[in-house]
Design a protein around this motif. Sequence first.
Motif, mmCIF file in Angstrom:
data_model
loop_
_atom_site.group_PDB
_atom_site.id
_atom_site.type_symbol
_atom_site.label_atom_id
_atom_site.label_comp_id
_atom_site.label_asym_id
_atom_site.label_seq_id
_atom_site.Cartn_x
_atom_site.Cartn_y
_atom_site.Cartn_z
ATOM 1 N N VAL A 40 0.842 -1.198 0.000
ATOM 2 C CA VAL A 40 0.000 0.000 0.000
ATOM 3 C C VAL A 40 0.882 1.255 0.000
ATOM 4 N N ALA A 41 1.967 1.217 0.784
ATOM 5 C CA ALA A 41 2.901 2.351 0.815
ATOM 6 C C ALA A 41 3.541 2.554 -0.560
ATOM 7 N N PHE A 42 3.872 1.462 -1.226
ATOM 8 C CA PHE A 42 4.476 1.552 -2.554
ATOM 9 C C PHE A 42 3.489 2.129 -3.564
ATOM 10 N N GLU A 43 2.223 1.693 -3.449
ATOM 11 C CA GLU A 43 1.206 2.224 -4.353
ATOM 12 C C GLU A 43 1.006 3.723 -4.122
ATOM 13 N N SER A 44 1.050 4.138 -2.857
ATOM 14 C CA SER A 44 0.935 5.560 -2.536
ATOM 15 C C SER A 44 2.120 6.341 -3.107
ATOM 16 N N PHE A 45 3.309 5.760 -3.002
ATOM 17 C CA PHE A 45 4.509 6.366 -3.582
ATOM 18 C C PHE A 45 4.355 6.521 -5.094
ATOM 19 N N ARG A 46 3.862 5.486 -5.760
ATOM 20 C CA ARG A 46 3.702 5.520 -7.214
ATOM 21 C C ARG A 46 2.747 6.630 -7.634
ATOM 22 N N GLU A 47 1.674 6.797 -6.864
ATOM 23 C CA GLU A 47 0.704 7.839 -7.193
ATOM 24 C C GLU A 47 1.314 9.228 -6.973
ATOM 25 N N GLN A 48 2.028 9.399 -5.862
ATOM 26 C CA GLN A 48 2.602 10.700 -5.525
ATOM 27 C C GLN A 48 3.636 11.160 -6.550
ATOM 28 N N PHE A 49 4.464 10.192 -7.013
ATOM 29 C CA PHE A 49 5.555 10.547 -7.918
ATOM 30 C C PHE A 49 5.300 10.100 -9.364
ATOM 31 N N HIS A 50 4.046 9.768 -9.652
ATOM 32 C CA HIS A 50 3.595 9.509 -11.034
ATOM 33 C C HIS A 50 4.405 8.405 -11.718
ATOM 34 N N ARG A 51 4.608 7.308 -11.017
ATOM 35 C CA ARG A 51 5.272 6.150 -11.608
ATOM 36 C C ARG A 51 4.238 5.300 -12.339
ATOM 37 N N ARG A 52 4.531 4.924 -13.555
ATOM 38 C CA ARG A 52 3.580 4.178 -14.376
ATOM 39 C C ARG A 52 4.177 2.840 -14.779
ATOM 40 N N TYR A 53 4.319 1.948 -13.807
ATOM 41 C CA TYR A 53 4.831 0.616 -14.116
ATOM 42 C C TYR A 53 3.674 -0.312 -14.452
ATOM 43 N N GLU A 54 3.892 -1.188 -15.437
ATOM 44 C CA GLU A 54 2.865 -2.156 -15.800
ATOM 45 C C GLU A 54 2.651 -3.154 -14.681
ATOM 46 N N VAL A 55 1.368 -3.440 -14.376
ATOM 47 C CA VAL A 55 1.051 -4.452 -13.368
ATOM 48 C C VAL A 55 1.597 -5.800 -13.820
ATOM 49 N N ASN A 56 2.175 -6.536 -12.877
ATOM 50 C CA ASN A 56 2.768 -7.870 -13.128
ATOM 51 C C ASN A 56 4.062 -7.812 -13.921
ATOM 52 N N SER A 57 4.571 -6.612 -14.197
ATOM 53 C CA SER A 57 5.800 -6.526 -14.984
ATOM 54 C C SER A 57 7.019 -6.795 -14.113
ATOM 55 N N GLU A 58 8.100 -7.206 -14.782
ATOM 56 C CA GLU A 58 9.369 -7.437 -14.079
ATOM 57 C C GLU A 58 9.872 -6.138 -13.450
ATOM 58 N N GLU A 59 9.674 -5.013 -14.161
ATOM 59 C CA GLU A 59 10.152 -3.738 -13.628
ATOM 60 C C GLU A 59 9.407 -3.356 -12.356
ATOM 61 N N LEU A 60 8.100 -3.552 -12.322
ATOM 62 C CA LEU A 60 7.331 -3.230 -11.122
ATOM 63 C C LEU A 60 7.853 -4.018 -9.924
ATOM 64 N N ASN A 61 8.054 -5.317 -10.115
ATOM 65 C CA ASN A 61 8.545 -6.150 -9.005
ATOM 66 C C ASN A 61 9.939 -5.715 -8.556
ATOM 67 N N ARG A 62 10.793 -5.357 -9.523
ATOM 68 C CA ARG A 62 12.150 -4.916 -9.176
ATOM 69 C C ARG A 62 12.098 -3.594 -8.407
ATOM 70 N N ARG A 63 11.257 -2.663 -8.885
ATOM 71 C CA ARG A 63 11.136 -1.364 -8.211
ATOM 72 C C ARG A 63 10.581 -1.532 -6.797
ATOM 73 N N TYR A 64 9.672 -2.463 -6.647
ATOM 74 C CA TYR A 64 9.097 -2.709 -5.321
ATOM 75 C C TYR A 64 10.167 -3.239 -4.359
ATOM 76 N N LEU A 65 11.025 -4.113 -4.846
ATOM 77 C CA LEU A 65 12.115 -4.628 -3.998
ATOM 78 C C LEU A 65 13.070 -3.496 -3.610
ATOM 79 N N TYR A 66 13.383 -2.598 -4.545
ATOM 80 C CA TYR A 66 14.236 -1.439 -4.221
ATOM 81 C C TYR A 66 13.540 -0.545 -3.190
ATOM 82 N N PHE A 67 12.215 -0.410 -3.325
ATOM 83 C CA PHE A 67 11.439 0.395 -2.389
ATOM 84 C C PHE A 67 11.521 -0.213 -0.985
ATOM 85 N N GLN A 68 11.386 -1.541 -0.897
ATOM 86 C CA GLN A 68 11.509 -2.216 0.399
ATOM 87 C C GLN A 68 12.902 -2.005 0.998
#
Length: 338
Positions: A40-68
Motif C-alpha cells: 500500500v505504501a508503494f502504491e501511494s509512492f507511485r501515485e505521488q511521484f507519477h510512476r507508471r509501471y505495468e502491473v505484473n511486470s518485471e520492472e514493477l517487481n524490481r522497483r518494489y524490492l528497491y522500495f523495500q
Amino acid sequence: MRGRQVLVAVIITAGALVSPPCCRHVSSAETRSELNNSAVAFESFREQFHRRYEVNSEELNRRYLYFQDAVKRHAFLNSFSTAPQSAKYGINQFSDLSQKEFRDLYLRASTDRAPLFSGLKIEGLPAKFDWRDKAVVAPVQNQQACGSCWAFSVVGAVQSVHAIGGSQLEQLSVQQVVDCSFKNKGCNGGSPSWTLNWLKQTKVKLVPQSEYPYKAKTGICHFFSQSHEGVVVKNFTAHNFSGQEKAMMGQLVQRGPLAVVVDAVSWQDYLGGIIQHHCSSQWSTHAVLVVGYDTTGEIPYWIVQNSWGTTWGDEGYVYIKIGGNICGIADSVAAVFL
C-alpha cells in the motif's frame, strides 16, 4: 482499487518466493500484514511521484524490492538521528531506485585534489549569514536524470556573484556549460574546477537560461558571437578547508556562494534536518552550492542548495553540520571572481 489488489497479490507471491529460510518462523498472518502495508505504501509512492509501471511486470517487481530496501535503509539511518534537529530520512522521489542506479544517475561530479587553504581567517564573522537574504540566490533547479550537478553548482555560483556585484539576479544557462565545456562529459559527469578553468581560459560568456534552456541531456554546443551579452569568469579559487571550516565561513561571506563537491550517497533518502552522521568524505561525487551558515543553535550548520528540485529535502535544500568535514563539504571549495 482493483489494480492495487493485483499489485498486492503479485508482491505477496514474490515475497514468499524470496523469503529466506531463517525467517520462516514468522507467522503467515504477520508476513501477509507486513507485505500488505508495504504494498500500500508503494502504491501511494507511485501515485505521488507519477510512476507508471505495468502491473505484473518485471520492472514493477524490481522497483518494489528497491522500495523495500529503501524503507529498511531509512530505519537504519534514522536510528542515528535522535537529537531534535538531526536529519530525517524517508520516502522521496528516489525511493524506487537501487543505490547503484542513484549513484550512476545523480552522483557524477569529480574533482582534483585541492590545495589546503593557507589564507587568514576573517575575524568578527556574523553568527548567521545567508546569501538568500540578499536576494542573490536563484531558485532551486532540477537536473533530472542527467549527471550535470557540476554545471549547476558552477552556474549557481557565477549568477550569484554577478548579482552581488550589482547586476539583476538572472538564471544563467546550465545547458550551455553542459554542451560546451569540452573537458567534461555532459550528463555523464564533470568537475567544477575543470569547468571554472574552462570558463576562465576561454572567456566564454554565459548567456541567460532563457536563451539556452536546459534539456537534461547533452547536446551540440551553441556558440555565440563575441559581441553577444553574457557573464565572463575572470578567475576562481579552489581550496581544501578541512579542519578550517571557520575560514570557509569567511570565504562564503567575502566571496559569495561556494561551489563544493560532497559525498552525497546517503542523500538519496534525505527529507530534512541537519546531517551529522553516516556521511564520510571518502567518495565525493556530487556538486552543490553552499549559500549560508547558521551557528546560533546547538548544532551549527551549512545551508546548501541542491539541484534535485524542490520536492527533495527541505524544499531543495540540505543542512550539514559545521565541523568535522561532514560529507566532505570542506574538501573542494571553489569561489568565483567576475
